[in-house]
Design an enzyme around this catalytic site. Structure first.
Site, PDB file in Angstrom:
ATOM      1  N   ARG A 113       0.710  -1.334   0.156  1.00 56.58           N
ATOM      2  CA  ARG A 113      -0.124  -0.003  -0.013  1.00 56.58           C
ATOM      3  C   ARG A 113       1.109   1.140  -0.118  1.00 56.58           C
ATOM      4  O   ARG A 113       0.490   2.241  -0.654  1.00 56.58           O
ATOM      5  CB  ARG A 113      -1.006   0.018   1.207  1.00 56.58           C
ATOM      6  CG  ARG A 113      -1.851   0.763   0.929  1.00 56.58           C
ATOM      7  CD  ARG A 113      -3.083   0.994   2.113  1.00 56.58           C
ATOM      8  NE  ARG A 113      -4.056  -0.048   2.143  1.00 56.58           N
ATOM      9  CZ  ARG A 113      -5.174   0.140   1.452  1.00 56.58           C
ATOM     10  NH1 ARG A 113      -5.506   0.793   0.690  1.00 56.58           N
ATOM     11  NH2 ARG A 113      -6.169  -0.987   1.525  1.00 56.58           N
ATOM     12  N   PHE A 127      -9.180   0.198  -3.922  1.00 58.64           N
ATOM     13  CA  PHE A 127      -9.299  -0.828  -2.633  1.00 58.64           C
ATOM     14  C   PHE A 127      -9.951   0.098  -1.647  1.00 58.64           C
ATOM     15  O   PHE A 127      -9.924   1.213  -1.410  1.00 58.64           O
ATOM     16  CB  PHE A 127      -8.051  -1.078  -2.040  1.00 58.64           C
ATOM     17  CG  PHE A 127      -6.965  -2.047  -2.982  1.00 58.64           C
ATOM     18  CD1 PHE A 127      -7.239  -3.477  -2.848  1.00 58.64           C
ATOM     19  CD2 PHE A 127      -6.260  -1.496  -3.840  1.00 58.64           C
ATOM     20  CE1 PHE A 127      -6.780  -4.078  -3.648  1.00 58.64           C
ATOM     21  CE2 PHE A 127      -5.650  -2.428  -4.752  1.00 58.64           C
ATOM     22  CZ  PHE A 127      -5.636  -3.860  -4.633  1.00 58.64           C
ATOM     23  N   HIS A 128     -10.667  -0.496  -0.642  1.00 56.78           N
ATOM     24  CA  HIS A 128     -11.191  -0.325   0.583  1.00 56.78           C
ATOM     25  C   HIS A 128     -10.117   0.232   1.397  1.00 56.78           C
ATOM     26  O   HIS A 128      -8.871  -0.208   1.171  1.00 56.78           O
ATOM     27  CB  HIS A 128     -12.070  -1.317   1.225  1.00 56.78           C
ATOM     28  CG  HIS A 128     -12.932  -0.789   2.347  1.00 56.78           C
ATOM     29  ND1 HIS A 128     -12.356  -0.870   3.526  1.00 56.78           N
ATOM     30  CD2 HIS A 128     -14.206  -0.554   2.318  1.00 56.78           C
ATOM     31  CE1 HIS A 128     -13.246  -0.291   4.543  1.00 56.78           C
ATOM     32  NE2 HIS A 128     -14.409  -0.056   3.893  1.00 56.78           N
ATOM     33  N   TYR A 129     -10.110   0.771   2.539  1.00 55.31           N
ATOM     34  CA  TYR A 129      -9.223   1.240   3.281  1.00 55.31           C
ATOM     35  C   TYR A 129      -8.721   0.265   4.069  1.00 55.31           C
ATOM     36  O   TYR A 129      -7.603   0.174   4.630  1.00 55.31           O
ATOM     37  CB  TYR A 129      -9.631   2.695   4.104  1.00 55.31           C
ATOM     38  CG  TYR A 129     -10.708   2.529   5.253  1.00 55.31           C
ATOM     39  CD1 TYR A 129     -10.188   1.845   6.349  1.00 55.31           C
ATOM     40  CD2 TYR A 129     -11.830   2.769   4.897  1.00 55.31           C
ATOM     41  CE1 TYR A 129     -11.314   1.837   7.191  1.00 55.31           C
ATOM     42  CE2 TYR A 129     -12.848   2.382   5.602  1.00 55.31           C
ATOM     43  CZ  TYR A 129     -12.431   2.085   6.972  1.00 55.31           C
ATOM     44  OH  TYR A 129     -13.530   1.812   7.958  1.00 55.31           O
ATOM     45  N   ARG A 130      -9.561  -0.824   4.431  1.00 61.60           N
ATOM     46  CA  ARG A 130      -8.911  -1.962   5.178  1.00 61.60           C
ATOM     47  C   ARG A 130      -8.055  -2.846   4.424  1.00 61.60           C
ATOM     48  O   ARG A 130      -8.015  -2.885   3.136  1.00 61.60           O
ATOM     49  CB  ARG A 130     -10.322  -2.732   5.668  1.00 61.60           C
ATOM     50  CG  ARG A 130     -11.071  -1.905   6.505  1.00 61.60           C
ATOM     51  CD  ARG A 130     -12.152  -2.703   7.262  1.00 61.60           C
ATOM     52  NE  ARG A 130     -12.936  -1.807   8.333  1.00 61.60           N
ATOM     53  CZ  ARG A 130     -14.228  -1.901   8.239  1.00 61.60           C
ATOM     54  NH1 ARG A 130     -14.987  -2.767   7.547  1.00 61.60           N
ATOM     55  NH2 ARG A 130     -14.809  -1.312   9.431  1.00 61.60           N
TER      56      ARG A 130
END
Length: 181
Positions: A113, A127-130
């Site tokens: 990331r 992407f989702h932040y998770r």
């Protein structure tokens, strides 16, 4: 194929080193699984062209591993830059997962990331932040049930596609041994 919010995007990057401020991405691969960890799509595996001075600046470990795997030669021969790799990868992902739905899945994805944020922001934003980080599960198992660790051995090829396949297999193993849900 209809994009599904429950599908998971698995990613792995190979880089010239560990520092996003000086090192670069040289390979990217993605896989998509359903929520049961069955692979339903393989994205493009892309060697990303980097100039010789970037490759020459790699430390001995990276020179050795990326040289032995053939990745350095593939990077030199590649016509794809980072923007092209992003476009190809997102075009693949859009078939399976809507933007913002999937956590970033893989091993040590925090590192991936960081590089995506620096060099491939549009892909990082997909992407989702998770994160769904298999290395977190591994660290917990190592501390709480170390005997389980002996049942799964990684090959550590440091080739993006094989590394993702191994991450999925590793989580499947932990799921069968640790999680009763």
């Amino acid at each position: 194929m209809t994009a599904n919010v429950n599908n998971l995007i698995w990613i792995d990057l190979e880089m010239t080193g560990l520092e996003p401020d000086v090192d670069r991405i040289i390979e990217i691969a993605t896989l998509v699984t359903d929520q049961e960890l069955n692979i339903i799509g393989q994205g493009p595996v892309i060697a990303i062209h980097q100039p010789d001075e970037v490759l020459a600046a790699m430390d001995d470990w990276n020179q050795k591993h990326h040289g032995e795997s053939g990745l350095i030669d593939r990077v030199r021969a590649s016509q794809d830059n980072e923007a092209q790799a992003v476009a190809k990868t997102i075009a693949f992902l859009e078939q399976y997962v809507p933007k913002g739905a999937s956590p970033m899945c893989g091993n040590s994805v925090g590192q991936d990331r960081r590089f995506l944020n620096r060099y491939m922001r549009e892909l990082e934003d997909y992407f989702h932040y998770r994160n769904l980080d298999v290395s977190t599960v591994k660290e917990l198992v190592k501390r709480w049930s170390p005997e389980i660790m002996e049942g799964f051995k990684k090959q550590n090829t440091h080739q993006a596609l094989q590394d993702i396949q191994e991450s999925i297999a590793e989580l499947q193993y932990y799921r069968s041994k640790v999680f009763k849900i």
